[in-house]
Scaffold this motif. Structure first.
Motif, PDB file in Angstrom:
ATOM      1  N   LEU A   1      -8.739   5.329   0.745  1.00 48.72           N
ATOM      2  CA  LEU A   1      -8.601   4.001   0.147  1.00 48.72           C
ATOM      3  C   LEU A   1      -9.947   3.282   0.124  1.00 48.72           C
ATOM      4  O   LEU A   1     -10.678   3.255   1.111  1.00 48.72           O
ATOM      5  CB  LEU A   1      -7.599   3.175   0.959  1.00 48.72           C
TER       6      LEU A   1
ATOM      7  N   VAL B   1     -11.375  -0.227   0.015  1.00 49.19           N
ATOM      8  CA  VAL B   1     -11.085  -1.655   0.175  1.00 49.19           C
ATOM      9  C   VAL B   1     -12.301  -2.456  -0.276  1.00 49.19           C
ATOM     10  O   VAL B   1     -13.425  -2.162   0.123  1.00 49.19           O
ATOM     11  CB  VAL B   1     -10.743  -2.002   1.632  1.00 49.19           C
TER      12      VAL B   1
ATOM     13  N   SER C   1      -7.922  -4.537   6.938  1.00 51.05           N
ATOM     14  CA  SER C   1      -8.699  -3.468   6.292  1.00 51.05           C
ATOM     15  C   SER C   1      -8.768  -2.232   7.169  1.00 51.05           C
ATOM     16  O   SER C   1      -8.578  -1.103   6.704  1.00 51.05           O
ATOM     17  CB  SER C   1     -10.116  -3.965   5.984  1.00 51.05           C
TER      18      SER C   1
ATOM     19  N   LEU D   1      -5.377  -0.360   7.204  1.00 54.43           N
ATOM     20  CA  LEU D   1      -5.079   0.353   5.965  1.00 54.43           C
ATOM     21  C   LEU D   1      -5.968   1.575   5.785  1.00 54.43           C
ATOM     22  O   LEU D   1      -5.518   2.631   5.332  1.00 54.43           O
ATOM     23  CB  LEU D   1      -5.225  -0.594   4.768  1.00 54.43           C
ATOM     24  N   VAL D   2      -7.241   1.445   6.129  1.00 50.87           N
ATOM     25  CA  VAL D   2      -8.166   2.571   5.978  1.00 50.87           C
ATOM     26  C   VAL D   2      -7.836   3.685   6.972  1.00 50.87           C
ATOM     27  O   VAL D   2      -7.972   4.872   6.662  1.00 50.87           O
ATOM     28  CB  VAL D   2      -9.621   2.092   6.141  1.00 50.87           C
TER      29      VAL D   2
ATOM     30  N   HIS E   1       0.824  -1.207   0.000  1.00 51.66           N
ATOM     31  CA  HIS E   1       0.000   0.000   0.000  1.00 51.66           C
ATOM     32  C   HIS E   1       0.859   1.257   0.000  1.00 51.66           C
ATOM     33  O   HIS E   1       0.602   2.208  -0.746  1.00 51.66           O
ATOM     34  CB  HIS E   1      -0.954  -0.002   1.200  1.00 51.66           C
TER      35      HIS E   1
ATOM     36  N   ILE F   1      -9.021  -7.454  -1.234  1.00 52.93           N
ATOM     37  CA  ILE F   1      -8.394  -8.328  -0.245  1.00 52.93           C
ATOM     38  C   ILE F   1      -9.214  -9.601  -0.093  1.00 52.93           C
ATOM     39  O   ILE F   1     -10.422  -9.553   0.149  1.00 52.93           O
ATOM     40  CB  ILE F   1      -8.281  -7.626   1.129  1.00 52.93           C
TER      41      ILE F   1
ATOM     42  N   LEU G   1      -8.192  -1.402  -3.336  1.00 56.24           N
ATOM     43  CA  LEU G   1      -7.407  -2.565  -2.915  1.00 56.24           C
ATOM     44  C   LEU G   1      -8.358  -3.711  -2.627  1.00 56.24           C
ATOM     45  O   LEU G   1      -9.198  -3.618  -1.729  1.00 56.24           O
ATOM     46  CB  LEU G   1      -6.589  -2.230  -1.667  1.00 56.24           C
TER      47      LEU G   1
ATOM     48  N   VAL H   1     -14.333  -1.586   5.104  1.00 56.89           N
ATOM     49  CA  VAL H   1     -14.441  -2.117   3.749  1.00 56.89           C
ATOM     50  C   VAL H   1     -15.594  -1.412   3.051  1.00 56.89           C
ATOM     51  O   VAL H   1     -16.673  -1.242   3.622  1.00 56.89           O
ATOM     52  CB  VAL H   1     -14.678  -3.647   3.780  1.00 56.89           C
TER      53      VAL H   1
ATOM     54  N   ASP I   1      -8.010 -11.781   5.670  1.00 55.33           N
ATOM     55  CA  ASP I   1      -8.491 -10.722   6.569  1.00 55.33           C
ATOM     56  C   ASP I   1      -9.879 -11.087   7.091  1.00 55.33           C
ATOM     57  O   ASP I   1     -10.853 -10.359   6.883  1.00 55.33           O
ATOM     58  CB  ASP I   1      -8.536  -9.395   5.804  1.00 55.33           C
TER      59      ASP I   1
END
Length: 212
Positions: A81, A83, A71, A74-75, A50, A60, A58, A105, A65
């Motif tokens: 982003l 997801v 998730s 990353l968010v 990332h 996944i 992205l 997500v 996950d």
């Protein structure tokens, strides 16, 4: 002079199966309006991927996950982003989908979906920032009557009870009764929360979930 066009959304993937990674790469590369950035099969390398690629989207695999920890991480690092969860059959139940959405997500689609369906989910998630594939909504959506759904849709458009009543040719008291039923069925604390939950669950489609 025409304004510069926005770059096509960049797509990356985290999935343990090389053949799936190669297949999605080929699919995205041949889809106009999308850019393929790269992939990894190692969940431990997800954060580095990332940071290196900075994808807009992205995807996944839910196997990597299952409870949304990756998730969420990353968010939190990159709120823009998008997801998309690729949901395996073992995870295609209400609890997993709800947990994924709560983790940040934005889209969910069966991992076994047809290529054109996956492309459609990517496009719809980019457009509305919230999309649940129909195959994953059945157990998750509460059952609203046709009239309750009409009322909820108008509430989502920003109408107050009197305006909803005028639009549907109902009394205000009838609208209030429908609103109470909607809040009860969605376990929502207020109208705004009900709209947010409806978009997250796929009960309403076409725009981002409202903030709670």
């Amino acid at each position: 002079m025409l304004p510069p066009s926005r770059p096509a959304p960049g797509v990356a993937l985290i999935d343990p199966v090389p053949l799936y990674r190669e297949g999605l790469s080929a699919l995205v590369r041949r889809t106009p309006g999308l850019r393929w950035l790269g992939s990894t099969g190692d969940v431990g390398a997800a954060v580095r991927l990332h940071e290196r690629l900075r994808p807009d989207v992205l995807l996944i695999d839910s196997l990597l996950d299952p409870v949304g920890h990756l998730s969420r991480l990353l968010v939190e690092r990159d709120p823009a982003l998008l997801v998309i969860g690729l949901v395996r059959d073992a995870h295609s139940h209400v609890n997993h989908v709800t947990t994924a959405l709560e983790a940040g997500v934005r889209g969910v689609v069966p991992r076994s979906a047809q290529p054109e369906q996956i492309v459609r989910v990517i496009a719809e998630t980019c457009r509305s920032r919230a999309y649940v594939h129909p195959d994953l909504r059945a157990g998750e959506r509460p059952t609203l009557t046709k009239r309750e759904h009409e009322v909820l849709t108008l509430i989502a458009d920003g109408l107050e009870n009197q305006q909803v009543a005028d639009e549907l040719v109902l009394s205000v008291e009838t609208v209030r009764t429908h609103v109470k039923g909607i809040l009860r069925k969605l376990s929502a604390r207020d109208r705004t929360h009900a709209v947010s939950l409806a978009y997250r669950s796929g009960l309403l489609i076409g725009r981002a979930a409202m903030p709670e």
